[in-house]
Write an enzyme that holds these catalytic residues in place. Structure first.
Site, PDB file in Angstrom:
ATOM      1  N   LYS A   6      39.606  35.574  37.378  1.00 51.59           N
ATOM      2  CA  LYS A   6      38.237  35.268  37.799  1.00 51.59           C
ATOM      3  C   LYS A   6      37.552  34.327  36.786  1.00 51.59           C
ATOM      4  CE  LYS A   6      37.666  39.633  40.296  1.00 51.59           C
ATOM      5  NZ  LYS A   6      36.764  40.788  40.514  1.00 51.59           N
ATOM      6  N   TYR A  23      36.151  38.247  50.349  1.00 52.24           N
ATOM      7  CA  TYR A  23      35.517  39.538  50.067  1.00 52.24           C
ATOM      8  C   TYR A  23      34.834  40.139  51.308  1.00 52.24           C
ATOM      9  CZ  TYR A  23      36.309  39.286  45.016  1.00 52.24           C
ATOM     10  OH  TYR A  23      36.881  39.274  43.766  1.00 52.24           O
ATOM     11  N   PHE A  76      26.284  44.881  46.222  1.00 51.31           N
ATOM     12  CA  PHE A  76      26.647  43.879  45.216  1.00 51.31           C
ATOM     13  C   PHE A  76      27.338  42.643  45.809  1.00 51.31           C
ATOM     14  CE2 PHE A  76      30.018  47.114  45.368  1.00 51.31           C
ATOM     15  CZ  PHE A  76      31.145  46.333  45.633  1.00 51.31           C
ATOM     16  N   ARG A 104      48.736  45.950  40.208  1.00 52.03           N
ATOM     17  CA  ARG A 104      47.469  46.690  40.123  1.00 52.03           C
ATOM     18  C   ARG A 104      47.494  47.685  38.963  1.00 52.03           C
ATOM     19  NH1 ARG A 104      43.482  46.151  43.974  1.00 52.03           N
ATOM     20  NH2 ARG A 104      42.897  48.345  43.863  1.00 52.03           N
ATOM     21  N   THR A 147      39.504  49.227  38.555  1.00 53.47           N
ATOM     22  CA  THR A 147      38.533  48.175  38.898  1.00 53.47           C
ATOM     23  C   THR A 147      37.405  48.092  37.880  1.00 53.47           C
ATOM     24  OG1 THR A 147      39.006  48.489  41.241  1.00 53.47           O
ATOM     25  CG2 THR A 147      36.942  47.386  40.706  1.00 53.47           C
ATOM     26  N   ARG A 155      42.374  44.809  32.365  1.00 50.81           N
ATOM     27  CA  ARG A 155      40.934  45.121  32.313  1.00 50.81           C
ATOM     28  C   ARG A 155      40.611  46.048  31.144  1.00 50.81           C
ATOM     29  NH1 ARG A 155      41.071  46.094  38.722  1.00 50.81           N
ATOM     30  NH2 ARG A 155      40.421  44.043  39.472  1.00 50.81           N
ATOM     31  N   ASN A 193      35.295  41.616  35.848  1.00 45.63           N
ATOM     32  CA  ASN A 193      36.471  42.428  35.501  1.00 45.63           C
ATOM     33  C   ASN A 193      37.755  41.609  35.452  1.00 45.63           C
ATOM     34  OD1 ASN A 193      36.745  42.081  38.221  1.00 45.63           O
ATOM     35  ND2 ASN A 193      37.081  44.234  38.725  1.00 45.63           N
ATOM     36  N   HIS A 201      41.530  39.689  39.916  1.00 43.50           N
ATOM     37  CA  HIS A 201      41.614  40.321  41.237  1.00 43.50           C
ATOM     38  C   HIS A 201      43.077  40.414  41.635  1.00 43.50           C
ATOM     39  CE1 HIS A 201      40.970  41.187  45.483  1.00 43.50           C
ATOM     40  NE2 HIS A 201      41.967  40.332  45.682  1.00 43.50           N
ATOM     41  N   GLU A 250      45.125  37.334  51.882  1.00 44.77           N
ATOM     42  CA  GLU A 250      44.551  36.599  50.749  1.00 44.77           C
ATOM     43  C   GLU A 250      45.397  35.385  50.372  1.00 44.77           C
ATOM     44  OE1 GLU A 250      43.969  39.742  47.885  1.00 44.77           O
ATOM     45  OE2 GLU A 250      42.368  40.646  49.089  1.00 44.77           O
TER      46      GLU A 250
HETATM   47  P1  CMP Z   1      37.905  42.989  42.965  1.00 45.11           P
HETATM   48  O1  CMP Z   1      39.208  43.678  42.738  1.00 45.11           O
HETATM   49  O2  CMP Z   1      37.887  41.508  42.852  1.00 45.11           O
HETATM   50  O3  CMP Z   1      37.359  43.407  44.397  1.00 45.11           O
HETATM   51  C1  CMP Z   1      36.000  43.614  44.672  1.00 45.11           C
HETATM   52  C2  CMP Z   1      35.151  43.415  43.483  1.00 45.11           C
HETATM   53  O4  CMP Z   1      33.843  43.907  43.598  1.00 45.11           O
HETATM   54  C3  CMP Z   1      35.716  44.180  42.313  1.00 45.11           C
HETATM   55  O5  CMP Z   1      36.891  43.566  41.882  1.00 45.11           O
HETATM   56  C4  CMP Z   1      34.564  44.168  41.338  1.00 45.11           C
HETATM   57  O6  CMP Z   1      34.593  43.052  40.480  1.00 45.11           O
HETATM   58  C5  CMP Z   1      33.373  44.038  42.272  1.00 45.11           C
HETATM   59  N1  CMP Z   1      32.511  45.212  42.200  1.00 45.11           N
HETATM   60  C6  CMP Z   1      32.829  46.463  42.523  1.00 45.11           C
HETATM   61  N2  CMP Z   1      31.773  47.283  42.319  1.00 45.11           N
HETATM   62  C7  CMP Z   1      30.755  46.495  41.858  1.00 45.11           C
HETATM   63  C8  CMP Z   1      29.430  46.733  41.467  1.00 45.11           C
HETATM   64  N3  CMP Z   1      28.907  47.971  41.504  1.00 45.11           N
HETATM   65  N4  CMP Z   1      28.694  45.695  41.037  1.00 45.11           N
HETATM   66  C9  CMP Z   1      29.216  44.437  41.012  1.00 45.11           C
HETATM   67  N5  CMP Z   1      30.485  44.152  41.379  1.00 45.11           N
HETATM   68  C10 CMP Z   1      31.235  45.171  41.792  1.00 45.11           C
END
Ligand code: CMP
Length: 143
Positions: free
Chosen positions: A9, A49, A57, A85, A91, A102, A112, A115, A126
């Site tokens: 990211k 997404y 969010f 993963r 996450t 992470r 984070n 992805h 994807e």
């Molecule tokens: P990702 O694996 O890219 O898939 C969905 C993303 O949503 C996740 O990683 C996080 O980066 C993001 N995400 C999940 N929960 C929150 C949150 N509470 N606030 C902001 N981003 C979030």
């Protein structure tokens, strides 16, 4: 051969973590079959997404992923979806174990670092969003 979509990211790219992240998957024994540094458009971010569209969010997520270049990758190997993963960690980086990407590099759930697809269906979807078939490489079957 199983394939997954992984994406460093904008925070990971800006912190110069591409090399470390690629190296982890190479050393594990997976094969990189496609990669590119790119900017994600708002439309592509919203498509990628889509399952989070109703989450509070969602706007923040789309703004973040379009805020700077990402490093989009396709990796292949046995059980690559689940193993990648595990290597990424939880996450939310606060729950991610040390030794995971992470866990080692992240602090907040929004930023984070990486992805990774969570299922074969997500991986196929994807990969199709980010790569054309001709951008993906074939390896010799003897390798
Ligand atoms: P990702 O694996 O890219 O898939 C969905 C993303 O949503 C996740 O990683 C996080 O980066 C993001 N995400 C999940 N929960 C929150 C949150 N509470 N606030 C902001 N981003 C979030």
């Amino acid at each position: 051969m199983e394939r997954t979509y992984l994406m460093v990211k904008p925070d990971g790219v800006q912190r110069n973590l591409i090399g470390d992240i690629v190296s982890r998957f190479e050393k594990k024994g997976f094969q990189l079959v496609g990669a590119k540094l790119m900017n994600v458009s708002k439309a592509t971010a919203e498509e990628h997404y889509a399952e989070h569209k109703e989450r509070p969010f969602f706007g923040e997520l789309v703004d973040f992923i379009t805020s700077g270049p990402v490093f989009a990758m396709v990796w292949q190997g046995e059980n690559v979806i689940a193993t990648a993963r595990q290597m990424m960690g939880a996450t939310n980086p606060k729950d991610a174990l040390p030794g995971t990407i992470r866990g080692d590099f992240g602090v907040t759930v929004g930023k984070n670092i990486i992805h990774g697809s969570d299922s074969p269906e997500s991986a196929q979807r994807e990969i199709g969003i980010f790569f054309k078939e001709e951008e993906l490489t074939e390896y010799s079957k003897s390798m």
